[in-house]
Design a protein around this motif. Sequence first.
Motif, PDB file in Angstrom:
ATOM      1  N   HIS A  44     -30.854 -20.674  56.824  1.00 24.52           N
ATOM      2  CA  HIS A  44     -29.549 -20.770  56.170  1.00 24.52           C
ATOM      3  C   HIS A  44     -29.151 -19.396  55.644  1.00 24.52           C
ATOM      4  O   HIS A  44     -29.960 -18.698  55.043  1.00 24.52           O
ATOM      5  CB  HIS A  44     -29.586 -21.748  54.994  1.00 24.52           C
ATOM      6  CG  HIS A  44     -30.049 -23.125  55.359  1.00 24.52           C
ATOM      7  ND1 HIS A  44     -29.250 -24.022  56.015  1.00 24.52           N
ATOM      8  CD2 HIS A  44     -31.239 -23.739  55.153  1.00 24.52           C
ATOM      9  CE1 HIS A  44     -29.925 -25.157  56.203  1.00 24.52           C
ATOM     10  NE2 HIS A  44     -31.146 -25.001  55.689  1.00 24.52           N
ATOM     11  N   LYS A  55     -26.388 -16.959  53.213  1.00 25.63           N
ATOM     12  CA  LYS A  55     -25.664 -17.138  51.950  1.00 25.63           C
ATOM     13  C   LYS A  55     -24.388 -17.932  52.229  1.00 25.63           C
ATOM     14  O   LYS A  55     -23.789 -17.759  53.284  1.00 25.63           O
ATOM     15  CB  LYS A  55     -25.272 -15.787  51.349  1.00 25.63           C
ATOM     16  CG  LYS A  55     -26.396 -14.806  51.107  1.00 25.63           C
ATOM     17  CD  LYS A  55     -25.810 -13.475  50.623  1.00 25.63           C
ATOM     18  CE  LYS A  55     -26.783 -12.346  50.668  1.00 25.63           C
ATOM     19  NZ  LYS A  55     -26.182 -11.059  50.281  1.00 25.63           N
ATOM     20  N   HIS A  58     -26.362 -20.142  50.689  1.00 27.70           N
ATOM     21  CA  HIS A  58     -27.650 -20.804  50.479  1.00 27.70           C
ATOM     22  C   HIS A  58     -28.609 -19.790  49.852  1.00 27.70           C
ATOM     23  O   HIS A  58     -28.560 -18.592  50.166  1.00 27.70           O
ATOM     24  CB  HIS A  58     -28.200 -21.288  51.815  1.00 27.70           C
ATOM     25  CG  HIS A  58     -29.304 -22.282  51.699  1.00 27.70           C
ATOM     26  ND1 HIS A  58     -30.613 -21.905  51.463  1.00 27.70           N
ATOM     27  CD2 HIS A  58     -29.314 -23.639  51.776  1.00 27.70           C
ATOM     28  CE1 HIS A  58     -31.375 -22.985  51.407  1.00 27.70           C
ATOM     29  NE2 HIS A  58     -30.616 -24.052  51.599  1.00 27.70           N
ATOM     30  N   GLU A 109     -31.732 -19.294  50.405  1.00 27.66           N
ATOM     31  CA  GLU A 109     -32.879 -18.908  51.234  1.00 27.66           C
ATOM     32  C   GLU A 109     -33.014 -17.408  51.468  1.00 27.66           C
ATOM     33  O   GLU A 109     -34.122 -16.858  51.334  1.00 27.66           O
ATOM     34  CB  GLU A 109     -32.842 -19.635  52.579  1.00 27.66           C
ATOM     35  CG  GLU A 109     -34.047 -19.297  53.449  1.00 27.66           C
ATOM     36  CD  GLU A 109     -33.987 -19.896  54.843  1.00 27.66           C
ATOM     37  OE1 GLU A 109     -34.813 -19.511  55.677  1.00 27.66           O
ATOM     38  OE2 GLU A 109     -33.096 -20.741  55.099  1.00 27.66           O
ATOM     39  N   SER A 117     -19.756 -15.728  47.540  1.00 28.21           N
ATOM     40  CA  SER A 117     -20.804 -16.320  48.372  1.00 28.21           C
ATOM     41  C   SER A 117     -22.179 -15.773  48.002  1.00 28.21           C
ATOM     42  O   SER A 117     -23.147 -16.523  47.831  1.00 28.21           O
ATOM     43  CB  SER A 117     -20.502 -16.036  49.846  1.00 28.21           C
ATOM     44  OG  SER A 117     -21.571 -16.432  50.676  1.00 28.21           O
ATOM     45  N   ALA A 168     -25.434 -17.537  46.000  1.00 26.52           N
ATOM     46  CA  ALA A 168     -26.769 -17.552  46.603  1.00 26.52           C
ATOM     47  C   ALA A 168     -27.819 -17.077  45.608  1.00 26.52           C
ATOM     48  O   ALA A 168     -28.892 -17.681  45.479  1.00 26.52           O
ATOM     49  CB  ALA A 168     -26.786 -16.672  47.853  1.00 26.52           C
TER      50      ALA A 168
END
Length: 251
Positions: free
Chosen positions: A163, A165, A167, A169, A193, A197
């Motif tokens: 995933h 950004k 997200h 991760e 974004s 994240a």
Amino acid sequence: MTTSSVDTCSSDSKNALLKLAPVEAILFDVDGTLCDSDPLHHYAFREMLLEIGFNGGVPIDEEFFIKNIAGKHNDDIARALFPDDFERGLKFTDDKETYFRRLVKEQLKPVDGLHKLVKWVKDHGLKRAAVTNAPRANAELMISMLGLTEFFQAIIIGSECEHAKPHPEPYLKGLEAIGASKEHTFIFEDSPSGIKAGVAAGMPVIGLSTRNPEDFLMEAKPTFLIKNYEDPKLWDALEELERQGGIKTQV
């Protein structure tokens, strides 16, 4: 942003970083955070969309760029621009990145104060990684043009994660790559974004209002905002961190 919200950010900034003591690492976004690249992205998108008659031949403005493009992963941009033809959208964004890289070689400039901050990070031996939604070719070119290839210990690319950004991760992978803890790390970001994240990954995020409106950025809940790396608010917070012994110098 109202004056009162700016004041609140300023008063909270020192405490936000002190909670991380001892700080051991800093994670950086690339586009708009290390360099003022959004105008180059905007120009590339505007010119290429004009060529295909997008939006009835009316050039996209900055508001459209901020809302639909800035800070987003190319898969999401492709879907936004070409909702009925995703494959065409992907081909378009690939071609745009080629054009963007030509512009980078001619026009890329660092965010004001970047090299002052880089020296501070080096002097304190902090771990550091770049975490970006940019394609790897873009990220490595921008980092090289800024003279930071040897500075970063890792470069994490959103499309190389399951995933991207917004997200969390990519930021969690950044921590893993340099062996740092989220309890002792903070982030520099310039887009909603990216801020989302970082916040979702459990770290304080210092937002840069390089191009995005401050109100827009504050909706993503950064710890505080700075205009660039010369901002006294940032250095007040870093100096207070030093005074309190809150830097974990790596041996």
